[in-house]
Design a protein around this motif. Structure first.
Motif, PDB file in Angstrom:
ATOM      1  N   ARG A  67       0.834  -1.211   0.000  1.00 27.21           N
ATOM      2  CA  ARG A  67       0.000   0.000   0.000  1.00 27.21           C
ATOM      3  C   ARG A  67       0.868   1.259   0.000  1.00 27.21           C
ATOM      4  O   ARG A  67       0.544   2.240  -0.664  1.00 27.21           O
ATOM      5  CB  ARG A  67      -0.946  -0.011   1.204  1.00 27.21           C
ATOM      6  N   ARG A  69       3.857   1.566  -1.369  1.00 26.28           N
ATOM      7  CA  ARG A  69       4.384   1.710  -2.732  1.00 26.28           C
ATOM      8  C   ARG A  69       3.292   2.199  -3.671  1.00 26.28           C
ATOM      9  O   ARG A  69       3.541   2.996  -4.570  1.00 26.28           O
ATOM     10  CB  ARG A  69       4.968   0.387  -3.249  1.00 26.28           C
ATOM     11  N   ASP A  70       2.060   1.726  -3.474  1.00 28.30           N
ATOM     12  CA  ASP A  70       0.943   2.199  -4.296  1.00 28.30           C
ATOM     13  C   ASP A  70       0.693   3.688  -4.078  1.00 28.30           C
ATOM     14  O   ASP A  70       0.427   4.423  -5.033  1.00 28.30           O
ATOM     15  CB  ASP A  70      -0.332   1.414  -3.989  1.00 28.30           C
ATOM     16  N   LYS A  73       3.240   5.663  -5.928  1.00 24.94           N
ATOM     17  CA  LYS A  73       2.969   5.659  -7.365  1.00 24.94           C
ATOM     18  C   LYS A  73       1.740   6.503  -7.700  1.00 24.94           C
ATOM     19  O   LYS A  73       1.787   7.346  -8.603  1.00 24.94           O
ATOM     20  CB  LYS A  73       2.773   4.217  -7.843  1.00 24.94           C
ATOM     21  N   ASP A  74       0.636   6.308  -6.978  1.00 24.25           N
ATOM     22  CA  ASP A  74      -0.612   7.006  -7.277  1.00 24.25           C
ATOM     23  C   ASP A  74      -0.537   8.506  -7.011  1.00 24.25           C
ATOM     24  O   ASP A  74      -1.229   9.289  -7.655  1.00 24.25           O
ATOM     25  CB  ASP A  74      -1.771   6.420  -6.463  1.00 24.25           C
ATOM     26  N   GLU A 152      -9.591   2.182  -2.263  1.00 24.96           N
ATOM     27  CA  GLU A 152      -8.492   1.245  -2.098  1.00 24.96           C
ATOM     28  C   GLU A 152      -8.915   0.113  -1.160  1.00 24.96           C
ATOM     29  O   GLU A 152      -9.630   0.336  -0.195  1.00 24.96           O
ATOM     30  CB  GLU A 152      -7.269   1.944  -1.499  1.00 24.96           C
TER      31      GLU A 152
END
Length: 159
Positions: A67, A69-70, A73-74, A152
């Motif tokens: 989460r 890392r997401d 990125k997001d 999410e």
């Protein structure tokens, strides 16, 4: 670039406010330090092995790392990097040294249901109140960013 300290218990709730907080600094990106705080042991054997400790890191769920890392990125337009760390210490002086070493600009208070995970976990608010760093108000996660967060999948609870 700003660096923000956020106490974490490695649950989804620790991550919910990150986009909202980062948005406050836009167009500047932020570094996030997610930290769980432990008092240092007084056992000499444990102190000698402290640099080799990984017990606490093994307790961090894989989906928490995913989460993070997401989020990087997001929200790459807001977040430079998310660091996950364990702080060992129980005095204001040691805490201030940690904050200075990592160039922390502000602290986000822990979420409402913050849990102490280990027998030697400490309540982060005790040191935060006394450290002298700027403490951000607990942000409300409403609006578009909250909707993105709500979509999410939630992290599973600690075992």
């Amino acid at each position: 670039m700003k660096t923000l300290f956020i106490p974490t218990d490695f649950t989804y709730q620790s991550l919910q406010s990150i986009p909202t907080i980062a948005q406050q600094y836009y167009p500047q990106k932020v570094d996030i330090r997610l930290v769980h705080m432990l008092k240092i042991t007084d056992n000499i054997g444990e102190l000698l092995m402290l640099s080799r400790r990984s017990t606490e890191y093994r307790q961090i769920p894989d989906n928490f790392y995913i989460r993070c890392r997401d989020l990087e990125k997001d929200f790459s337009h807001l977040i430079n990097r998310i660091h996950i760390d364990i702080f060992y210490g129980s005095t204001v002086a040691v805490f201030n040294n940690y904050l200075d070493a990592h160039d922390v600009d502000a602290i986000v208070p822990p979420h409402d249901n913050y849990q102490l995970l280990f027998k030697n976990s400490i309540d982060p608010e005790i040191l935060i109140e006394k450290c002298g760093k700027r403490v951000l108000a607990n942000p409300e996660t409403d609006g578009v960013i909250a909707n993105l967060i709500a979509q999410e999948p939630e992290l599973t609870e600690q075992q």
